[in-house]
Enzyme design. Structure first.
Site, short mmCIF file in Angstrom:
data_model
loop_
_atom_site.label_atom_id
_atom_site.label_comp_id
_atom_site.label_asym_id
_atom_site.label_seq_id
_atom_site.Cartn_x
_atom_site.Cartn_y
_atom_site.Cartn_z
N GLU A 78 -24.87 14.42 -31.17
CA GLU A 78 -25.55 14.08 -29.91
C GLU A 78 -26.53 15.17 -29.55
O GLU A 78 -26.21 16.37 -29.64
CB GLU A 78 -24.55 14.01 -28.75
C1 NOJ Z 1 -21.75 13.29 -23.88
C2 NOJ Z 1 -21.08 11.96 -24.02
O1 NOJ Z 1 -20.42 11.91 -25.25
C3 NOJ Z 1 -22.02 10.78 -23.88
O2 NOJ Z 1 -21.23 9.63 -23.75
C4 NOJ Z 1 -22.95 10.98 -22.71
O3 NOJ Z 1 -23.78 9.87 -22.52
C5 NOJ Z 1 -23.77 12.22 -22.97
N1 NOJ Z 1 -22.89 13.36 -23.07
C6 NOJ Z 1 -24.80 12.52 -21.90
O4 NOJ Z 1 -24.17 12.90 -20.73
#
Ligand code: NOJ
Length: 565
Positions: free
Chosen positions: A409
Site C-alpha cells: 500500500e
Molecule cells: C490502510 C488500510 O489497510 C486501508 O484499508 C486504508 O484504506 C488505507 N490505510 C488508507 O487509510
C-alpha cells in the site's frame, strides 16, 4: 557450537540495537532518473469491505464492520459500506480498468463471512461466495494480472466477535486457520501470493484500544497487545499449515502486510531522540515484524511495557509472553514482507508518568511532531514526506536481514468536496514516493513490487466516503457507482510502461500530458448529475405517470359503465 553462540549474540545485538541502520545518514537527494529491475511488479490494491458492497447478498454472513457501521455515530455522516463501489457486481469492469493500465498484479481481500457466513467451516460453506472469488481470480489470470490475495482485511465474521470476543480470544487462531485452509483448497491452484493479515497494528490499536474501528472496544493498555498476540500466532499457524500441506503442490508464498509510518528523530545528534524514534518504529512495525523474523517482541517493548505494568501494581506485564516453543514456531514465518506506508513523523522523548493510566500510546514515552511545511492534501494524518519511505525501507533491510518486500500500500487521499479529477498532488506524491522507492532499490533493499492504494475511491473506514484514495473517482451519488479516471491514472500508467523514470526529458512531460486527459473526464463527471437526473426521470417519474394514467382510465371506464347501466 561457538559459531551458533556468535550468531545468536549478533542476532541479539541486532534485535536490541536497530541493526546497523545509520540514523545520521539521511540524504535528501535530488530526483533520481533510472528504472526498476526487470520483472518488478506494478499493481493496485483494494479490500472487500471498502469496495464490494453486496453486504447481505447471495448468502453472505455479517462482519464486524457491517454491524459497526450500522451503529449511529461510529462513521462520519453515518455512512456504511452496504453498497460502496458495488465491486461485487462490477469486477469485470474493474478488471478492464486494470488491463488498460497494464498492471502486473491486483491486491484484493477475501471477505471471510462471504464464504463462511458464521465464520466456521464446519457449519456452512457459502458456494456463491466461493464462486465470486473464483471468477474474479480466473478473469485476472486470463487478463495476465497476478492476484495477490489478502485473507484478512478487517472484516471478521460477527458471530466470532459475539461468541468469543474476536481477536481477544485464542480460539481465533484455529478458526482463522480453517478459513485460510479453505482458501488454499479452493483458490490455491491459481493464487501464489497470499497475505494473511492486513495491517495488524490497526486491527489491534484501532479495534481494541481506541475503538475507532470495529469491533469498537476500548480495552486500553491491554486489549491491543492481546489481540496482536493472537494475530501473530494465527499468522504463524497459517504459514505452517501452508508449508506442511500445500507448499509442495501449489508453490505459493505466504506473507503479511504490516503498515508503518517512519519515525525520524527530531535531533539526530541527540541520543534520546534517536532512541525515541527507534521505539516509535518498534511499537509500530517491530511489534509484529520482530516476532515473525526473530521470534520475540522487540526488547524495548518488553522493557517499557514490563516496567510500566510493574509501576501500575500489576503482577505481570500487559504485554503477553511467548513460550520458548512458541518463539521457535513463529520465527521465520514470512516468505515475503508486505509493507504499507504513507507518511512520517518527527519523534522526541516524552515521559508519561505512571499515574497517566494504561495506554499503548503512553507506553512508548514519546511525542510525535510534524513539520508544518509538509504538504497535507487529504487525510488529516497523511503528510507527504517522501524521504521517510527510503529510510523505512533501509531500516527493514538492516533490521530483518533484507527480506523480500512487496509494497502492498502507498498513496494519498483527497477530501470529499474535491471533485477535481486533475489530481496534481497525487501525481506529485506518486512521483516522489516511487522515486524514493527506486533509490531504496539502488541501496540494495530487496523490493519486488509496488501496489498503489487504491484502484477506486472506497469506504475509508470511520471516515466513510469523505476521504478518497482512488486512482479512479467513484460517483457514490449515482446508484450505478460509475468510475472516472483521475489524472494520476495516466501518470501511473507511464511509470508502469517505463518501469520507473527513464530520463528527465520524458518524465517532465508526463504530468502535463496526464492533465490534458483529465479535463475531458472532468466534463463527464460534471455531466453526471444530468445522467442521475435522467435516471430519476426514467425510473421514478415515468412509472408514476403511467400508473396514474392507468388508474384514471380505470375510474373513467367505471364511470362510463355506470352511466350505461
Ligand atoms: C490502510 C488500510 O489497510 C486501508 O484499508 C486504508 O484504506 C488505507 N490505510 C488508507 O487509510
Amino acid at each position: 557450537m561457538l559459531r551458533t553462540g556468535v550468531r545468536l549474540l549478533a542476532l541479539a545485538l541486532c534485535v536490541s540495537a536497530g541493526g546497523d541502520f545509520d540514523w545520521t545518514k539521511n540524504e535528501k537527494t535530488s530526483f533520481y532518473f533510472g528504472t526498476f529491475p526487470t520483472g518488478f511488479s506494478w499493481g493496485v490494491g483494494s479490500s472487500a469491505y471498502q469496495t464490494e458492497g453486496a453486504w447481505n447478498t447471495d448468502g453472505k454472513g455479517m462482519s464486524i464492520w457491517d454491524v459497526f457501521a450500522h451503529k449511529k455515530g461510529k462513521i462520519s455522516s453515518n455512512e456504511t459500506g452496504d453498497s460502496s463501489c458495488e465491486g461485487y457486481y462490477k469486477f469485470k469492469d474493474d478488471i478492464n480498468l486494470m488491463k488498460e493500465m497494464k498492471l502486473n498484479h491486483y491486491r484484493f481481500s477475501v471477505s471471510w463471512p462471504r464464504i463462511l457466513p458464521s465464520g466456521l467451516r464446519s457449519e456452512h460453506v457459502n458456494e456463491k461466495g466461493i464462486r465470486y472469488y473464483s471468477d474474479l481470480i480466473d478473469l485476472l489470470l486470463n487478463s495476465k494480472i497476478t492476484p495477490v490475495v489478502t485473507l484478512y482485511h478487517w472484516d471478521l465474521p460477527q458471530v466470532l466477535q459475539e461468541k468469543y470476543g474476536g481477536w481477544q480470544n485464542a480460539s481465533m487462531v484455529g478458526y482463522f486457520n480453517e478459513f485460510a485452509n479453505l482458501c488454499f483448497e479452493r483458490f490455491g491452484n491459481r493464487v501464489k501470493h497470499w497475505i494473511t493479515f492486513n495491517n495488524p497494528w490497526s486491527i489491534s490499536v484501532e479495534g481494541y484500544e481506541t475503538g475507532e474501528h470495529a469491533p469498537g472496544l476500548r480495552t486500553r493498555g491491554s486489549g491491543a497487545y492481546k489481540a496482536a498476540h493472537h494475530i501473530i500466532k494465527a499468522h504463524a499457524k497459517v504459514w505452517h499449515t501452508y508449508d506442511m500441506k500445500w507448499r509442495s503442490k501449489q508453490k505459493g508464498l505466504i506473507g503479511i502486510s504490516l503498515s508503518a509510518d517512519w519515525g525520524e528523530p527530531v535531533d539526530v545528534s541527540n541520543q534520546r531522540d534517536v532512541e525515541a524514534a527507534e521505539r516509535y518504529i518498534h511499537f509500530y512495525l517491530g511489534w509484529f515484524a520482530t516476532p515473525l523474523f526473530h521470534g520475540d517482541y522487540p526488547a524495548v517493548m518488553k522493557e517499557y511495557i514490563g516496567r510500566k505494568s510493574g509501576q501500575q501494581g500489576l503482577g505481570a506485564s500487559r504485554l503477553p509472553v511467548f513460550s520458548p516453543q512458541e518463539k521457535s514456531y513463529i520465527r521465520g514465518t514470512v516468505d515475503f514482507l508486505g509493507l504499507g506506508h504513507y507518511t512520517t513523523r518527527y519523534v522526541t522523548q516524552k515521559n508519561y508518568p505512571s499515574g497517566f493510566g494504561d495506554s499503548y500510546f503512553a507506553d512508548r514515552d514519546l511525542a510525535e511532531l510534524v513539520d508544518p511545511k509538509w504538504p497535507d492534501p487529504g487525510s488529516e494524518w497523511l503528510y507527504s514526506v517522501p524521504w521517510g519511505f527510503r529510510r523505512l525501507l533501509n531500516f527493514v533491510k538492516t533490521q530483518y536481514g533484507n527480506p523480500m518486500i512487496y509494497v502492498t500500500e502507498n498513496g494519498v487521499s483527497e477530501k470529499m468536496p474535491c471533485t477535481d479529477l486533475c489530481d496534481d498532488w497525487r501525481m506529485q506524491y506518486f512521483r516522489e514516493y516511487i522515486n524514493e522507492l527506486l533509490k531504496a532499490v539502488r541501496d540494495g533493499v530487496n523490493v519486488k513490487g509496488y501496489t498503489a492504494w487504491s484502484l477506486l475511491d472506497g469506504f475509508e473506514w470511520d471516515e466513510g466516503f469523505s476521504e478518497r484514495f482512488g486512482l479512479y473517482f467513484v460517483d457514490f451519488r449515482n446508484k450505478n457507482k460509475p468510475r472516472f479516471p483521475k489524472a494520476s491514472v495516466q501518470f501511473y500508467k507511464r511509470i508502469i510502461s517505463s518501469n520507473g523514470f527513464p530520463s528527465q526529458r520524458e518524465v517532465e512531460s508526463w504530468k502535463r500530458k496526464a492533465v490534458e486527459t483529465c479535463s475531458s473526464s472532468n466534463q463527464l463527471l460534471a455531466a453526471d448529475p444530468l445522467i442521475g437526473h435522467m435516471e430519476m426521470v426514467t425510473e421514478i417519474v415515468v412509472p408514476t405517470i403511467c400508473t396514474l394514467c392507468i388508474l384514471l382510465s380505470a375510474v373513467f371506464f367505471m364511470f362510463l359503465l355506470r352511466r350505461r347501466l
